[in-house]
Enzyme design. Sequence first.
Site, PDB file in Angstrom:
ATOM      1  N   HIS A   1       0.839  -1.204   0.000  1.00 16.99           N
ATOM      2  CA  HIS A   1       0.000   0.000   0.000  1.00 16.99           C
ATOM      3  C   HIS A   1       0.879   1.263   0.000  1.00 16.99           C
ATOM      4  CE1 HIS A   1      -3.024  -2.674   2.315  1.00 16.99           C
ATOM      5  NE2 HIS A   1      -3.594  -2.426   1.155  1.00 16.99           N
TER       6      HIS A   1
ATOM      7  N   SER B   1      -2.682  -7.790   2.696  1.00 15.68           N
ATOM      8  CA  SER B   1      -2.947  -7.720   4.136  1.00 15.68           C
ATOM      9  C   SER B   1      -3.293  -9.114   4.665  1.00 15.68           C
ATOM     10  CB  SER B   1      -4.101  -6.767   4.421  1.00 15.68           C
ATOM     11  OG  SER B   1      -3.788  -5.474   3.989  1.00 15.68           O
TER      12      SER B   1
ATOM     13  N   LYS C   1     -17.621  -6.295   5.900  1.00 16.93           N
ATOM     14  CA  LYS C   1     -16.271  -6.863   5.968  1.00 16.93           C
ATOM     15  C   LYS C   1     -15.720  -6.636   7.365  1.00 16.93           C
ATOM     16  CE  LYS C   1     -13.584  -6.975   1.665  1.00 16.93           C
ATOM     17  NZ  LYS C   1     -12.591  -6.227   0.895  1.00 16.93           N
TER      18      LYS C   1
ATOM     19  N   ARG D   1      -2.109  -6.204  -8.593  1.00 13.95           N
ATOM     20  CA  ARG D   1      -1.031  -7.177  -8.402  1.00 13.95           C
ATOM     21  C   ARG D   1      -1.123  -8.217  -9.513  1.00 13.95           C
ATOM     22  NH1 ARG D   1      -2.936  -7.554  -2.365  1.00 13.95           N
ATOM     23  NH2 ARG D   1      -4.739  -7.062  -3.611  1.00 13.95           N
TER      24      ARG D   1
HETATM   25  P1  ADP Z   1      -9.729  -3.824  -0.715  1.00  8.48           P
HETATM   26  O1  ADP Z   1     -10.467  -4.626   0.324  1.00  8.48           O
HETATM   27  O2  ADP Z   1     -10.489  -2.619  -1.182  1.00  8.48           O
HETATM   28  O3  ADP Z   1      -9.150  -4.608  -1.829  1.00  8.48           O
HETATM   29  P2  ADP Z   1      -7.027  -3.563   0.308  1.00  8.48           P
HETATM   30  O4  ADP Z   1      -6.586  -2.824   1.534  1.00  8.48           O
HETATM   31  O5  ADP Z   1      -6.793  -5.020   0.264  1.00  8.48           O
HETATM   32  O6  ADP Z   1      -8.539  -3.171   0.134  1.00  8.48           O
HETATM   33  O7  ADP Z   1      -6.338  -2.921  -0.966  1.00  8.48           O
HETATM   34  C1  ADP Z   1      -6.473  -1.559  -1.267  1.00  8.48           C
HETATM   35  C2  ADP Z   1      -5.842  -1.284  -2.606  1.00  8.48           C
HETATM   36  O8  ADP Z   1      -4.431  -1.490  -2.523  1.00  8.48           O
HETATM   37  C3  ADP Z   1      -6.311  -2.208  -3.728  1.00  8.48           C
HETATM   38  O9  ADP Z   1      -6.366  -1.470  -4.918  1.00  8.48           O
HETATM   39  C4  ADP Z   1      -5.234  -3.246  -3.804  1.00  8.48           C
HETATM   40  O10 ADP Z   1      -5.148  -3.824  -5.089  1.00  8.48           O
HETATM   41  C5  ADP Z   1      -4.014  -2.407  -3.502  1.00  8.48           C
HETATM   42  N1  ADP Z   1      -2.912  -3.207  -2.987  1.00  8.48           N
HETATM   43  C6  ADP Z   1      -2.874  -3.987  -1.886  1.00  8.48           C
HETATM   44  N2  ADP Z   1      -1.670  -4.603  -1.742  1.00  8.48           N
HETATM   45  C7  ADP Z   1      -0.925  -4.206  -2.805  1.00  8.48           C
HETATM   46  C8  ADP Z   1       0.405  -4.511  -3.275  1.00  8.48           C
HETATM   47  N3  ADP Z   1       1.173  -5.381  -2.620  1.00  8.48           N
HETATM   48  N4  ADP Z   1       0.815  -3.913  -4.409  1.00  8.48           N
HETATM   49  C9  ADP Z   1       0.004  -3.069  -5.079  1.00  8.48           C
HETATM   50  N5  ADP Z   1      -1.243  -2.760  -4.716  1.00  8.48           N
HETATM   51  C10 ADP Z   1      -1.711  -3.314  -3.592  1.00  8.48           C
END
Ligand code: ADP
Length: 162
Positions: free
Chosen positions: A19, A130, A43, A92
Site C-alpha cells: 500500500h 494484508s 467486511k 497485483r
Molecule cells: P480492498 O479490500 O479494497 O481490496 P485492500 O486494503 O486489500 O482493500 O487494498 C487496497 C488497494 O491497494 C487495492 O487497490 C489493492 O489492489 C491495492 N494493494 C494492496 N496490496 C498491494 C500490493 N502489494 N501492491 C500493489 N497494490 C496493492
Amino acid sequence: MKKHIAVYPGSFDPITYGHLDIIHRGLEVFDELIVAVARNSEKKGLFSVDERLEMIRQTVGDNPRLRVDTFEGLLVEYVVAQEARVILRGLRAVSDFEYEFQIAQMNHTVQEQVETLFMMTSVPYGYLSSSIVKEVASLQGPIDSFVPAAVKEALEKKFAPR
Ligand code: ADP
C-alpha cells in the site's frame, strides 16, 4: 490551475509496504492523495477502522498533500464530495483484475466523471496482501519485510500467544 486529487480507497487491514508503495508513487502523479479507509460493515476486519487509521497515520508521516480519512456508502459519491476525479487502485496479479474491472465499470456507470486508474505493483510487493501478512503473523512468522514497525507491533499484540 485545477488541483488533481485522487482517492486511494481500501480496507488497509492493516497497511502494508505494498500500500505504501502505491501511496508514495501516487503522490508523484497527483497533487493531493486521500487514503480512504472503507467503513464497510459487511467486511469484519482484524483491526477496527480507528486502529487502521492510526497505523496509516503513524506510517505515512506528515505530508500536506496527503490526507487519511474514512468513508461510508458509495465510494463515487465520496470521491465527488472531495472534489476528486480519480480513484487510484493497485493491481497485483491477474487475479485482481476481474474484481477490479467489475467495480471500476460499476463506478463509472454510477458517476461518469470519476475515473479509476490502476498502478501496477512494484516487483517486491507482487504477492503481498494484508491477508497474507495476517496469516503469517498469526503463525508467529517473520513479517518485517511486509509491514512497517508500528504495524508489526500491532500484529504481534493481536496474535500474542496467551
Ligand atoms: P480492498 O479490500 O479494497 O481490496 P485492500 O486494503 O486489500 O482493500 O487494498 C487496497 C488497494 O491497494 C487495492 O487497490 C489493492 O489492489 C491495492 N494493494 C494492496 N496490496 C498491494 C500490493 N502489494 N501492491 C500493489 N497494490 C496493492
